[in-house]
Design a protein around this motif. Sequence first.
Motif, PDB file in Angstrom:
ATOM      1  N   LEU A   1      14.534  -6.186 -18.518  1.00 19.67           N
ATOM      2  CA  LEU A   1      14.847  -6.289 -19.948  1.00 19.67           C
ATOM      3  C   LEU A   1      13.681  -6.805 -20.781  1.00 19.67           C
ATOM      4  CD1 LEU A   1      18.502  -7.717 -19.832  1.00 19.67           C
ATOM      5  CD2 LEU A   1      17.707  -5.339 -19.662  1.00 19.67           C
ATOM      6  N   TYR A   2      12.484  -6.776 -20.231  1.00 20.85           N
ATOM      7  CA  TYR A   2      11.341  -7.163 -21.048  1.00 20.85           C
ATOM      8  C   TYR A   2      10.122  -6.343 -20.663  1.00 20.85           C
ATOM      9  CZ  TYR A   2      10.543 -10.295 -16.984  1.00 20.85           C
ATOM     10  OH  TYR A   2      10.379 -10.817 -15.722  1.00 20.85           O
ATOM     11  N   GLY A   3       9.195  -6.299 -21.598  1.00 26.12           N
ATOM     12  CA  GLY A   3       7.919  -5.663 -21.329  1.00 26.12           C
ATOM     13  C   GLY A   3       6.908  -6.699 -20.880  1.00 26.12           C
ATOM     14  N   VAL A   4       5.826  -6.211 -20.317  1.00 28.33           N
ATOM     15  CA  VAL A   4       4.697  -7.064 -19.940  1.00 28.33           C
ATOM     16  C   VAL A   4       3.447  -6.436 -20.554  1.00 28.33           C
ATOM     17  CG1 VAL A   4       3.286  -7.932 -18.053  1.00 28.33           C
ATOM     18  CG2 VAL A   4       5.776  -7.881 -17.819  1.00 28.33           C
ATOM     19  N   TRP A   5       2.725  -7.237 -21.328  1.00 28.82           N
ATOM     20  CA  TRP A   5       1.504  -6.751 -21.994  1.00 28.82           C
ATOM     21  C   TRP A   5       0.309  -7.367 -21.303  1.00 28.82           C
ATOM     22  CZ3 TRP A   5       0.719  -6.863 -28.059  1.00 28.82           C
ATOM     23  CH2 TRP A   5      -0.377  -6.056 -28.395  1.00 28.82           C
ATOM     24  N   VAL A   6      -0.254  -6.622 -20.384  1.00 29.70           N
ATOM     25  CA  VAL A   6      -1.474  -7.052 -19.710  1.00 29.70           C
ATOM     26  C   VAL A   6      -2.634  -6.817 -20.669  1.00 29.70           C
ATOM     27  CG1 VAL A   6      -2.996  -6.700 -17.736  1.00 29.70           C
ATOM     28  CG2 VAL A   6      -0.507  -6.478 -17.465  1.00 29.70           C
ATOM     29  N   GLY A   7      -3.376  -7.878 -20.965  1.00 29.39           N
ATOM     30  CA  GLY A   7      -4.493  -7.743 -21.895  1.00 29.39           C
ATOM     31  C   GLY A   7      -4.145  -8.095 -23.314  1.00 29.39           C
TER      32      GLY A   7
ATOM     33  N   GLY B   1      10.218  -4.315 -16.308  1.00 30.53           N
ATOM     34  CA  GLY B   1      10.981  -3.355 -17.109  1.00 30.53           C
ATOM     35  C   GLY B   1      10.103  -2.361 -17.838  1.00 30.53           C
ATOM     36  N   GLN B   2       9.121  -2.873 -18.599  1.00 27.99           N
ATOM     37  CA  GLN B   2       8.229  -2.004 -19.354  1.00 27.99           C
ATOM     38  C   GLN B   2       6.799  -2.504 -19.231  1.00 27.99           C
ATOM     39  OE1 GLN B   2       8.840  -0.457 -23.176  1.00 27.99           O
ATOM     40  NE2 GLN B   2      11.073  -0.262 -23.031  1.00 27.99           N
ATOM     41  N   LEU B   3       5.860  -1.582 -19.359  1.00 24.83           N
ATOM     42  CA  LEU B   3       4.448  -1.902 -19.512  1.00 24.83           C
ATOM     43  C   LEU B   3       4.038  -1.537 -20.933  1.00 24.83           C
ATOM     44  CD1 LEU B   3       3.012  -0.597 -16.123  1.00 24.83           C
ATOM     45  CD2 LEU B   3       3.206  -2.988 -16.841  1.00 24.83           C
ATOM     46  N   THR B   4       3.392  -2.468 -21.587  1.00 30.10           N
ATOM     47  CA  THR B   4       3.042  -2.317 -22.993  1.00 30.10           C
ATOM     48  C   THR B   4       1.607  -1.849 -23.175  1.00 30.10           C
ATOM     49  OG1 THR B   4       4.630  -3.980 -23.738  1.00 30.10           O
ATOM     50  CG2 THR B   4       2.720  -3.610 -25.153  1.00 30.10           C
ATOM     51  N   ARG B   5       1.444  -0.736 -23.817  1.00 25.45           N
ATOM     52  CA  ARG B   5       0.161  -0.256 -24.341  1.00 25.45           C
ATOM     53  C   ARG B   5      -0.944  -0.277 -23.282  1.00 25.45           C
ATOM     54  NH1 ARG B   5      -0.174  -2.244 -30.578  1.00 25.45           N
ATOM     55  NH2 ARG B   5      -2.115  -1.106 -30.393  1.00 25.45           N
TER      56      ARG B   5
ATOM     57  N   PRO C   1      10.119   1.815 -10.961  1.00 23.32           N
ATOM     58  CA  PRO C   1       8.893   1.817 -11.764  1.00 23.32           C
ATOM     59  C   PRO C   1       9.139   1.246 -13.158  1.00 23.32           C
ATOM     60  CG  PRO C   1       9.321   3.976 -10.787  1.00 23.32           C
ATOM     61  CD  PRO C   1      10.568   3.168 -10.625  1.00 23.32           C
ATOM     62  N   ALA C   2       8.073   0.851 -13.816  1.00 25.05           N
ATOM     63  CA  ALA C   2       8.154   0.396 -15.205  1.00 25.05           C
ATOM     64  C   ALA C   2       8.168   1.597 -16.133  1.00 25.05           C
ATOM     65  CB  ALA C   2       6.965  -0.502 -15.534  1.00 25.05           C
ATOM     66  N   LEU C   3       8.842   1.439 -17.247  1.00 25.29           N
ATOM     67  CA  LEU C   3       8.756   2.410 -18.332  1.00 25.29           C
ATOM     68  C   LEU C   3       7.534   2.026 -19.161  1.00 25.29           C
ATOM     69  CD1 LEU C   3      11.707   3.684 -20.460  1.00 25.29           C
ATOM     70  CD2 LEU C   3       9.644   2.903 -21.586  1.00 25.29           C
ATOM     71  N   VAL C   4       6.731   2.995 -19.545  1.00 20.50           N
ATOM     72  CA  VAL C   4       5.482   2.747 -20.271  1.00 20.50           C
ATOM     73  C   VAL C   4       5.636   3.211 -21.712  1.00 20.50           C
ATOM     74  CG1 VAL C   4       2.999   3.193 -20.338  1.00 20.50           C
ATOM     75  CG2 VAL C   4       4.203   3.115 -18.127  1.00 20.50           C
ATOM     76  N   HIS C   5       5.295   2.335 -22.655  1.00 21.81           N
ATOM     77  CA  HIS C   5       5.364   2.748 -24.065  1.00 21.81           C
ATOM     78  C   HIS C   5       4.005   2.590 -24.741  1.00 21.81           C
ATOM     79  CE1 HIS C   5       5.949  -1.641 -25.095  1.00 21.81           C
ATOM     80  NE2 HIS C   5       5.251  -1.276 -26.151  1.00 21.81           N
ATOM     81  N   GLU C   6       3.821   3.392 -25.789  1.00 21.62           N
ATOM     82  CA  GLU C   6       2.609   3.345 -26.612  1.00 21.62           C
ATOM     83  C   GLU C   6       2.978   3.601 -28.066  1.00 21.62           C
ATOM     84  OE1 GLU C   6      -0.389   2.552 -25.738  1.00 21.62           O
ATOM     85  OE2 GLU C   6      -0.494   2.877 -23.562  1.00 21.62           O
ATOM     86  N   GLU C   7       2.081   3.218 -28.969  1.00 21.54           N
ATOM     87  CA  GLU C   7       2.216   3.591 -30.374  1.00 21.54           C
ATOM     88  C   GLU C   7       1.866   5.071 -30.526  1.00 21.54           C
ATOM     89  OE1 GLU C   7       3.440   1.753 -32.614  1.00 21.54           O
ATOM     90  OE2 GLU C   7       3.174  -0.322 -31.996  1.00 21.54           O
ATOM     91  N   THR C   8       2.641   5.771 -31.362  1.00 27.81           N
ATOM     92  CA  THR C   8       2.415   7.224 -31.513  1.00 27.81           C
ATOM     93  C   THR C   8       2.565   7.676 -32.963  1.00 27.81           C
ATOM     94  OG1 THR C   8       4.752   7.632 -30.944  1.00 27.81           O
ATOM     95  CG2 THR C   8       3.151   7.758 -29.152  1.00 27.81           C
TER      96      THR C   8
END
Length: 764
Positions: free
Chosen positions: A39-45, A75-79, A111-118
């Motif tokens: 239920l959360y993302g992880v922003w590496v970097g 849950g998610q990988l951020t950017r 696996p993690a769901l990956v999101h990006e700005e689009t």
Amino acid sequence: MTTQPSASPRPWHDPTAEPADRVRALLDRMTLREKLAQLYGVWVGIDSGGEMAPHQHDFAEAALDWDGLVQHGIGQLTRVYGTRPVDPVIGARSLARTQREIVARSRFGIPALVHEETLTGLAAWQATVYPSPLCWGASFDPDLVYRMGARIGETMRRLGVHQGLAPVLDVARDLRWGRVEETIGEDPHLVGTIGAAYVAGLESAGVIATLKHFVGYSASRAGRNLAPVSVGPRELADVLLPPFEMALRAGARSVMNAYIDNDGVPSAADTALLTDLLRDTYGFEGTVVADYFSVSFLYKLHGVAAGRGEAAGQALTAGIDVELPTVDCYDEPLLAAVEQGAVDAAVVDRALERVLRQKCELGLLDEDWAPEVPDEIDLDDPESRALAREIAERSIVLLRNDGILPVSPGRRIAVVGPRAHEPGAMLGCYSFPMHVGVHHPEVPFGVSVPTVLDALGEDHEVTYALGCPVLGGEDEDIAAAVAAAKEAELCVAVLGDRAGLFGGGTSGEGCDASDLKLPGRQEELLEALLGTGTPVVLVLLCGRPYELSRQADRLAAIVCGFYPGEEGAVALASVLSGRINPSGRLPVGFPGEKASQPSTYLTAPLGLRSEVSTVDPTPLFPFGHGLSYAAVDWDDVAVSDPAWPTDGQCRVRVTLSNGTDRATTEVVQIYLHDPVAEVARPVQQLIAAKRVDLAPGATEVVEIGLHADLTSYTGRAGKRIVDSGDVELRVGTSSARIVATLPCTLTGPRREVGFDRVLVPDFG
């Protein structure tokens, strides 16, 4: 010898099983800690330099414990691609390694769901930068925007990205707001039509579109970013919500909350909004993701929670399924709150079921899932650039022309101004170069972005002078620009905004304006150029309309580009030279004299000019306005039957002809005027628009079916109604140029309508 039983099968990996059964198999086996990990993302970097989200560095102080997190799942990988410049193949290989590690080290191998700005294409280094959303609106071309969305989605899939944080469906309400450049326009029908086309395109590629910002963000007081909002339920229902309704119908599978509070209730903790309306009324079954740090803002900024655990409980209970961009409230603080009984464990399972179902849809739970790693990838291929150019060409708006345009080849042109020879002038604040690349000046743009000077120099003899930067400047630079203009046959002044974030520009997130004058000394430069006697063509590259009333009638022509993307300069040069006939229409009106107040065409009678106020809100250039090099003749406008059933359709027929020797375009716009209603309604409101391309000598009959549901509004009882009585259909080329007024009478009983009402015209 005792034989050990074989390992239990993993039913959630079985693609032939029902998704609900696969999800239930996981839910029944997971510990609370493993559930929360989804239920959360992880922003590496996140701390890699440059503020790309509000208060980013407030939440980047503690080192990320990757080893501690990954054992429970991610849950998610951020950017992954959108945090710093990374070669796309290297980025894809790195992402594949990370995904394999997540699968191998967590108990259930999810696996993690990956999101990006689009927003203007995939926000990754070397990826195509498409025109800004204001350009989408200016094109009035949903089919073209659909194609763009589909192409962006295909690029995402090739890189292992599953979710795009776009489109922005906020209806522009105050032009001083810095994020006007991210909106599609000031009219809910236009925003909804174009936004829904983007959603349908992105989702057609098998990736998730995320609607933002739900809801009311654009109505912040005084146009200040992240300021309080106080809109009534009727403005919410009739202006701000319809674009979201249209985009949900188009298949959007995710929604992002707005940062704001409305009448004191933060959106991130508003159960009435995120559950009662979105889930129960609209029937939305996808995921609600938090705008970056908005869960934390409940205790950090809004002051409605005492700490992280309470903030997590409020957000999760209200309906936010996933905390983004990185873990802060939904891990240990939420774990403690659930174990102590302060938060119901059922809301954890509710959110988890939605997240896992979405991962199931994406194939992330399949046994044979494996990350794909391309050997090579071109994120800015010729087909994508051609599409970016087509959108730019169809979105450029000719606001004024005294006949000087188009410019014949070989003219001596002085190209001056702060936006004339700057690639970033073409790009909005959520494009990768302006959003991330500015923090890495040692790294090239990654894509070729010609400037206006470059593009005009191919056909003309050009000289260049800066004149002044966007902000500041020296007298001698203005004098040099004046000297260049005096020596030329024509001066092209390229002015406007610098896109940026949180004070890093004059337009963009956190770059709000206190007035609507051109930034810095640009108006002074323009006046000096006009004083030379050389004809001046103003080219605006901007994120919002500016107040040009003091110069407009002295300019030979005015052309507006609204951040037209990497091919924008080529498109502008094609319009100026006449290779392309300008066909864009304004998605936002340009303010009139001395106007610095929130005002759009969408206003009740009291919002118009009157004798009881010294402030005139009349726009200089109205919503829907746009000129052409070849005028279209309106031969006939008629309605099939003025008696319009309250549960039926009327049809409008428009006959257009092109008597010129060049191809041209008209945008047929139909506005509704309701003279008597239960509440004060907009004087007129767009309910249909049709872009019509006409070959030389061609005639076309356009028929548009209008269901009575398009006349509905929220009455005094809070219900959306279709009323009987007289209305007018105003058909024209802009909100101020009406070619024909068609009186109609809605006949039959009053009807209540809801989310299932007809939202779009019939162009069949």
